[in-house]
Design an enzyme around this catalytic site. Structure first.
Site, PDB file in Angstrom:
ATOM      1  N   MET A  45      19.637  21.680  21.055  1.00 55.77           N
ATOM      2  CA  MET A  45      20.853  20.898  20.941  1.00 55.77           C
ATOM      3  C   MET A  45      20.507  19.456  21.270  1.00 55.77           C
ATOM      4  O   MET A  45      19.357  19.126  21.560  1.00 55.77           O
ATOM      5  CB  MET A  45      21.931  21.428  21.894  1.00 55.77           C
ATOM      6  CG  MET A  45      21.545  21.388  23.348  1.00 55.77           C
ATOM      7  SD  MET A  45      22.864  22.022  24.411  1.00 55.77           S
ATOM      8  CE  MET A  45      23.022  23.680  23.794  1.00 55.77           C
ATOM      9  N   CYS A  46      21.514  18.598  21.187  1.00 53.98           N
ATOM     10  CA  CYS A  46      21.283  17.170  21.392  1.00 53.98           C
ATOM     11  C   CYS A  46      20.861  16.875  22.830  1.00 53.98           C
ATOM     12  O   CYS A  46      20.942  17.729  23.708  1.00 53.98           O
ATOM     13  CB  CYS A  46      22.562  16.399  21.075  1.00 53.98           C
ATOM     14  SG  CYS A  46      23.250  16.738  19.438  1.00 53.98           S
TER      15      CYS A  46
END
Length: 399
Positions: A45-46
């Site tokens: 994920m980011c």
């Protein structure tokens, strides 16, 4: 989340082993920065990075390492962004290129820009296409203040494919908070409403709406819509902390009510030249760390993502103090601190304020919200009384 400390503050962090590379100038033609096929982190994920400081601070050292994760030492190659405050104004930079090869990122690491407050993000797209409108940090004006928001995680309740078309596993009433604007076009809807936790009901108004198609931007807009509906005067920092914490709890509850048991809500929220909030749900997990504070006596620090060391004692002053917040530790020779499950921390002056009562100090430093378009609270005590803080609280805070 962990926090990094020398005396340290925390940021959202996933610990992982980094391959050491040289931190030289970025170049899209340099094969060193080809996109990796596997992530070296535990979660795909980011990632987030924030800077909050007591004095104007050059953020190049931390951003130099963070940018490497955008397609070089990690998979976050779907764009990057940064917003930092310059007085009451904001300078913002966004790019769909991977940060490790972006000429714009190279520009920022080559110029000694200073700020008290900065939010940055490298993207691994899970919702929304790789387009500029989906690149964080997002910005909105509210009360004459520019608010900046960057998120890492997954909040299905705010996924357009759910709230626009309904969800088979859920009670229909749940999505009544996202009323159809046009029954003939199911995708044309208002974003879900939050605010019951702070005493505001859905009156149908959505002053803030997403431009892109990420759940992140929808969450940001929902938070602002609720705060705008709740306050007629500018909230003091203890009251604002309490309200945002309640809204975060409400978001998690609503997300789990639609069958999501894996809500991940980690964000950084800037609301003016001095104040930055960091929130983490579900908080610490295996291999996670988040924030760090650097203050005298300063020493050396070495980046985790490339072979680069700085001796802060040669470039700092006695009044410097910097809180660094990140999804994963940016250095391999400093201590990073975890953020607890569901914890909201307000950073000001390079210091963490972990509860509403702790925010009194920041308010008394005159670092609270500033606006020319909405009246301020008459006093801190009056604001706390109005929004139902306990009498023993503000008496104990020496207000």
């Amino acid at each position: 989340m962990k926090i990094h400390q020398t005396k340290s503050i925390s940021c959202l962090v996933i610990l992982y082993h980094h391959q050491s590379t040289k931190c030289h100038a970025f170049s899209s033609s340099n094969p060193t920065f080809s996109h990796p096929t596997k992530s070296s982190t535990q979660l795909q994920m980011c990632q987030l990075m924030g800077i909050n400081a007591a004095a104007l601070t050059d953020f190049r050292f931390s951003f130099r390492g963070f940018a490497r994760r955008g397609g070089d030492t990690d998979i976050h190659s779907h764009g990057w962004g940064m917003a930092f405050y310059d007085g009451r104004g904001v300078r913002a930079f966004h790019d769909v290129e991977a940060a490790s090869v972006s000429l714009l990122a190279d520009f920022l690491t080559s110029h000694p820009i200073k700020t008290y407050n900065m939010v940055s993000h490298i993207r691994y797209a899970t919702r929304g296409e790789v387009k500029l409108e989906n690149v964080h940090p997002f910005q909105r004006e509210m009360w004459g203040i520019t608010w900046c928001f960057a998120h890492n995680g997954d909040v299905p309740y705010f996924d357009r494919s759910n709230f626009a078309t309904g969800h088979d596993c859920c009670d229909d009433d749940i999505y009544n908070t996202a009323p159809r604007m046009n029954k003939q076009v199911k995708e044309c809807v208002k974003i879900p409403w939050i605010g019951n936790s702070i005493g505001v009901k859905d009156e149908g108004d959505r002053a803030y709406n997403p431009v892109g198609h990420t759940d992140s931007e929808a969450v940001f807009c929902a938070i602002l819509n609720a705060l705008r509906a709740r306050f007629e005067t500018l909230p003091t920092l203890p009251v604002l902390h309490d309200a945002i914490a309640s809204l975060c709890d409400e978001i998690v509850m609503k997300d789990e009510s639609v069958g999501s048991h894996n809500t991940i809500l980690n964000f950084l929220l800037g609301c003016g030249p001095h104040i930055q909030f960091a929130y983490s749900w579900p908080g610490a997990r295996e291999g996670s760390s988040v924030w760090n504070v650097r203050e005298p006596p300063f020493g050396k620090a070495h980046l985790s993502d490339c072979d680069y060391t700085i001796d802060f004692s040669t470039v700092t002053r006695e009044d410097d103090r910097v809180a660094v917040i990140a999804t994963a530790p940016l250095t391999d020779d400093e201590t990073w601190v975890e953020i607890n499950r569901g914890q909201l921390i307000l950073f000001d002056d390079g210091l963490p304020h972990k509860a509403p009562k702790d925010c009194v100090d920041a308010e008394q430093r005159k670092h609270g919200l500033e606006s020319d378009v909405i009246p301020a609270a008459f006093s801190l005590e009056v604001d706390m009384r109005q929004y139902e803080f306990r009498k023993d609280f503000y008496q104990g805070a020496n207000i």
